[in-house]
Design a protein around this motif. Structure first.
Motif, PDB file in Angstrom:
ATOM      1  N   ALA A  30      33.156 -59.221  29.841  1.00 26.40           N
ATOM      2  CA  ALA A  30      33.084 -57.765  29.845  1.00 26.40           C
ATOM      3  C   ALA A  30      34.482 -57.165  29.800  1.00 26.40           C
ATOM      4  O   ALA A  30      34.742 -56.219  29.053  1.00 26.40           O
ATOM      5  N   LEU A  31      35.397 -57.747  30.594  1.00 28.38           N
ATOM      6  CA  LEU A  31      36.769 -57.218  30.599  1.00 28.38           C
ATOM      7  C   LEU A  31      37.401 -57.363  29.217  1.00 28.38           C
ATOM      8  O   LEU A  31      38.066 -56.449  28.722  1.00 28.38           O
ATOM      9  N   LEU A  48      35.754 -57.364  26.452  1.00 30.69           N
ATOM     10  CA  LEU A  48      35.101 -56.388  25.574  1.00 30.69           C
ATOM     11  C   LEU A  48      35.643 -54.980  25.789  1.00 30.69           C
ATOM     12  O   LEU A  48      35.480 -54.109  24.949  1.00 30.69           O
ATOM     13  N   VAL A  49      36.262 -54.743  26.950  1.00 32.30           N
ATOM     14  CA  VAL A  49      36.906 -53.441  27.157  1.00 32.30           C
ATOM     15  C   VAL A  49      38.278 -53.430  26.495  1.00 32.30           C
ATOM     16  O   VAL A  49      38.640 -52.492  25.790  1.00 32.30           O
ATOM     17  N   LEU A  50      39.037 -54.512  26.698  1.00 35.17           N
ATOM     18  CA  LEU A  50      40.446 -54.494  26.291  1.00 35.17           C
ATOM     19  C   LEU A  50      40.661 -54.844  24.814  1.00 35.17           C
ATOM     20  O   LEU A  50      41.515 -54.266  24.164  1.00 35.17           O
ATOM     21  N   PRO A  97      38.712 -54.379  21.940  1.00 31.98           N
ATOM     22  CA  PRO A  97      38.539 -53.294  20.967  1.00 31.98           C
ATOM     23  C   PRO A  97      39.649 -52.265  21.073  1.00 31.98           C
ATOM     24  O   PRO A  97      40.110 -51.733  20.061  1.00 31.98           O
ATOM     25  N   ALA A  98      40.117 -52.014  22.308  1.00 31.45           N
ATOM     26  CA  ALA A  98      41.190 -51.031  22.473  1.00 31.45           C
ATOM     27  C   ALA A  98      42.449 -51.510  21.776  1.00 31.45           C
ATOM     28  O   ALA A  98      43.103 -50.745  21.062  1.00 31.45           O
ATOM     29  N   TRP A 102      42.503 -53.516  19.327  1.00 29.12           N
ATOM     30  CA  TRP A 102      42.176 -53.448  17.904  1.00 29.12           C
ATOM     31  C   TRP A 102      42.404 -52.020  17.369  1.00 29.12           C
ATOM     32  O   TRP A 102      42.961 -51.830  16.286  1.00 29.12           O
ATOM     33  N   VAL A 103      41.969 -51.032  18.136  1.00 29.86           N
ATOM     34  CA  VAL A 103      42.166 -49.633  17.734  1.00 29.86           C
ATOM     35  C   VAL A 103      43.650 -49.357  17.556  1.00 29.86           C
ATOM     36  O   VAL A 103      44.094 -48.863  16.511  1.00 29.86           O
ATOM     37  N   LEU A 104      44.443 -49.707  18.571  1.00 29.72           N
ATOM     38  CA  LEU A 104      45.874 -49.400  18.516  1.00 29.72           C
ATOM     39  C   LEU A 104      46.569 -50.147  17.378  1.00 29.72           C
ATOM     40  O   LEU A 104      47.294 -49.559  16.583  1.00 29.72           O
ATOM     41  N   VAL A 151      45.638 -48.806  13.902  1.00 35.28           N
ATOM     42  CA  VAL A 151      46.347 -47.587  13.512  1.00 35.28           C
ATOM     43  C   VAL A 151      47.782 -47.907  13.112  1.00 35.28           C
ATOM     44  O   VAL A 151      48.275 -47.438  12.081  1.00 35.28           O
ATOM     45  N   ILE A 173      49.404 -41.395  18.932  1.00 40.60           N
ATOM     46  CA  ILE A 173      49.274 -42.469  19.918  1.00 40.60           C
ATOM     47  C   ILE A 173      50.587 -42.662  20.673  1.00 40.60           C
ATOM     48  O   ILE A 173      50.605 -42.771  21.904  1.00 40.60           O
ATOM     49  N   LEU A 195      50.875 -42.176  24.619  1.00 40.66           N
ATOM     50  CA  LEU A 195      51.234 -43.322  25.456  1.00 40.66           C
ATOM     51  C   LEU A 195      52.516 -43.043  26.235  1.00 40.66           C
ATOM     52  O   LEU A 195      52.628 -43.406  27.412  1.00 40.66           O
TER      53      LEU A 195
END
Lengths: 361, 298
Positions: B28-29, B31-33, B35-36, B38-40, B43, B272, B276
């Protein structure tokens, strides 16, 4: 907290015994004597601002939506059509019940409401287990020196703008899922109710499921951060007791920690749901923005918020102002839904926190 | 004996359950970190190949150009929100924490109407507020697309957040501090300014920075209040549209024109970076101001 209160008169004033001279000094003393009044007045005015803003927003929406409510009627909420009448209709406005509108318009919000509920439901369904699991890992598993930076990283995620998620969703995630993930899912899903909606042509990746997944990513940080704080509040003694009785970690989690903070997690989830319901830009970019009810989980659709942002430009071309009024009406619907959800969350949180912990703490 | 009991199916099931649970939490952890990340990275990967440093000092045009106007506009909007919403939000938080306490006469909690209003406003979808700003301020009051309309609407959005974080920060200030101040003969106003606010400062500042970051990352309410312009911000409050960084991302990402297309990616990257910097900076502010407060805050 009670000790802070109390009438101002009973409290000792600024020491004025030191007799200072000079007009500037005296003026400063005079101002200092009234400092408390200043704070009080300023704070009282400031605290009225949210209330005033709320009344202002609702009044504006209600006034603006009034013609639309009058013409669209109650059927607005359940009608499936969204027909602006076409540009030729704008030339020949018609009056019905004193409301000026283009001929042959027919607006209904059902597709938008269903879309809003569907995307938010998918988002919460995906986000809740992930958030609880991640919060467990952060509080109960990992050592402090690694859990703290990771926890801060989760908090950072909450600050990533939704337009960034939208950009990533439409350019990266959507095409990736449509190419590598959705076809496999569609091929292997059994032909049973609900799951049948996965056995469909997968499309381009712009649609209901992709929007739901991205929304889930956006609300995960909110639910995870709140849940982590809740877990940290569970006193260690009951957990240690349970471990001493021979429970495994998962049993302690399921029977002690989770029941202890259940209500708080429900509250956090509903707050995340509220965020998902009102999310605009990301959904407008990823959902495909077609005003229709999705026929399967991959098909394009839209939500109330996404419709408002993508239709307002076009609505301006309706010279009768009826299209703008209708958007005000859907905005009002969205506002009501969000307010109800948020107040529910608040009631759950305050009500259950008063009940206290389940075991003798 | 002991080994015999450990081999029963019941024990084995519990052991498997424990291992599965442990694996699930780590998953789960991830799956939180992941994708994030991946997003950053996604971009950054889109912006870097076409990155030109000149976007930082040229203004945008209808065929491309740079982002100077959007960068300056976003900064002006964020500073404006900090001033307007910061003042009102912090004062409202002070009221909720220090003045709307439990009544001595009736024993009831005061300020519940205000608390509920704050709560409800914070749950208001931002697009609905943007719509209100458009019909009431931009069109209704003839302000036009303007910095003023944007500031009013963004402030409405983040004041509840600032008020709540300020209230939370002040409530963490130990009651001892207030009692001590009273015992030393300080006036309440003096104690508030010198003791309570100073101790709650890390929490208040964190809330303010997060609120400004939220405001700077908003798109929906700005589209119909701030408008867009290729010119640098003029600090005129009314009748003058202002640029901001989220607009190019939302408007240009599908443009066939490469100049505009790349501008969308560049704007996303700058957005971003800006946010940040703010959020990580808030950590340093907390660390620096922590010395005034007892224990952990924020």
């Amino acid at each position: 907290m009670t000790l802070v209160g109390g009438p101002a008169g009973q409290l000792p004033a600024t020491p004025q015994a030191a007799r200072r001279t000079g007009p500037v000094r005296r003026a400063a003393e005079a101002i200092r004597g009234h400092e408390e009044t200043g704070w009080r007045v300023a704070a009282r005015i400031a605290v009225l601002v949210p209330l005033a803003a709320l009344v202002f927003a609702i009044t504006v929406l209600a006034i603006k939506a009034y013609p639309a409510i009058k013409y669209n009627g109650f059927g607005f909420l359940t009608r499936r059509t969204w027909n602006a009448g076409g540009s030729s209709a704008y030339a020949q406005p018609v009056y019905t019940n004193g409301v000026e509108h283009p001929a042959s318009v027919s607006y209904g919000a059902w597709a938008l409401i269903v879309g809003t509920v569907q995307t938010s439901f998918i988002a919460v369904l995906l986000a809740l287990p992930i958030s609880i699991g991640a919060a467990f890992a952060l509080t109960e598993r990992l050592p402090r020196w690694i859990a703290r930076p990771l926890g801060f990283a989760v908090e950072l995620l909450a600050g990533i703008p939704s337009v960034i998620f939208g950009l990533w969703g439409i350019l990266t995630l959507g095409p990736f899922l449509a190419k590598h993930v959705y076809p496999i899912v569609a091929d292997h899903m059994p032909d049973v109710p609900v799951l049948r909606y996965f056995r469909q042509p997968v499309g381009s990746g712009e649609g209901l499921l992709t929007a739901g997944i991205v929304l889930a990513l956006m609300i995960v940080p909110i639910i995870t951060a709140t849940t982590r704080d809740l877990f940290l509040q569970v006193p260690p003694l009951p957990k240690e007791g349970a471990t001493a009785l021979g429970m495994t970690d998962s049993e302690v989690a399921r029977r002690v920690t989770l029941p202890w903070v259940r209500s708080g997690i429900i509250g956090a989830t509903v707050l995340g749901l509220g965020r998902a319901l009102g999310e605009t830009i990301a959904v407008a970019m990823i959902s495909g923005s077609i005003i229709t009810i999705a026929s399967n989980v991959y098909s394009p659709m839209t939500t109330i918020a996404a419709t408002i942002v993508s239709q307002l430009d076009g609505a301006e071309t309706d010279g009768t102002g009826f299209a703008v009024a209708t958007l005000a009406e859907v905005a009002l619907v969205l506002a009501v839904i969000s307010v109800v959800v948020n107040i529910t969350a608040r009631i759950i949180i305050t009500h259950t926190s008063r009940l206290g912990a389940p075991l003798g703490a | 004996m002991a080994t015999a009991t450990l081999r029963t199916p019941y024990v084995r099931r519990r052991r498997v359950g424990a291992i599965a649970f442990r694996a699930a939490t780590y998953l789960a952890l991830l799956l939180v970190l992941l994708p994030a990340a991946w997003v950053l990275l996604g971009v950054v990967a889109r912006a870097v190949p076409h990155w030109k440093w000149s976007v930082l000092w040229t203004t945008s045009s209808n065929s491309g150009g740079g982002l100077l106007n959007a960068i300056l506009g976003s900064i002006v909007i964020m500073i404006g929100v900090l001033i307007v919403a910061g003042t009102i939000g912090v004062l409202a938080g002070i009221h909720l924490s220090e003045m709307a306490t439990i009544s001595k006469r009736s024993g009831k909690q005061r300020g519940n109407v205000m608390r509920t209003a704050t709560e409800v406003l914070s749950g208001f979808p931002s697009i609905v507020l943007g719509y209100v700003g458009y019909v009431a301020l931009v069109v209704g009051l003839h302000w036009g697309f303007s910095l003023g309309a944007a500031l009013v609407i963004l402030s409405m959005m983040v004041i509840p957040y600032i008020a709540k974080s300020t209230e939370g920060a002040l409530r963490q200030v130990p009651t001892n501090y207030r009692e001590g101040a009273e015992a030393l003969g300080m006036s309440r106003a003096y104690a508030l300014r010198k003791i309570v606010l100073r101790s709650g400062l890390p929490g208040i500042v964190t809330g303010l920075i997060f609120a400004v970051a939220i405001a700077g990352g908003e798109t929906a309410p700005l589209l119909y209040t701030a408008g867009w312009t290729n010119q640098n911000p003029s600090l005129k409050l009314l009748h003058q549209p202002i640029a901001y960084l989220t607009y190019p991302v939302w408007t240009y990402y599908q443009q066939a024109n490469n100049g505009l297309h790349y501008l969308a990616y560049d704007a996303a990257l700058l957005l971003i970076v800006l946010i940040l910097i703010l959020l990580v900076g808030s950590r340093f502010v907390v660390a620096r101001t922590q010395k005034y407060s007892e224990g952990k805050v924020g």
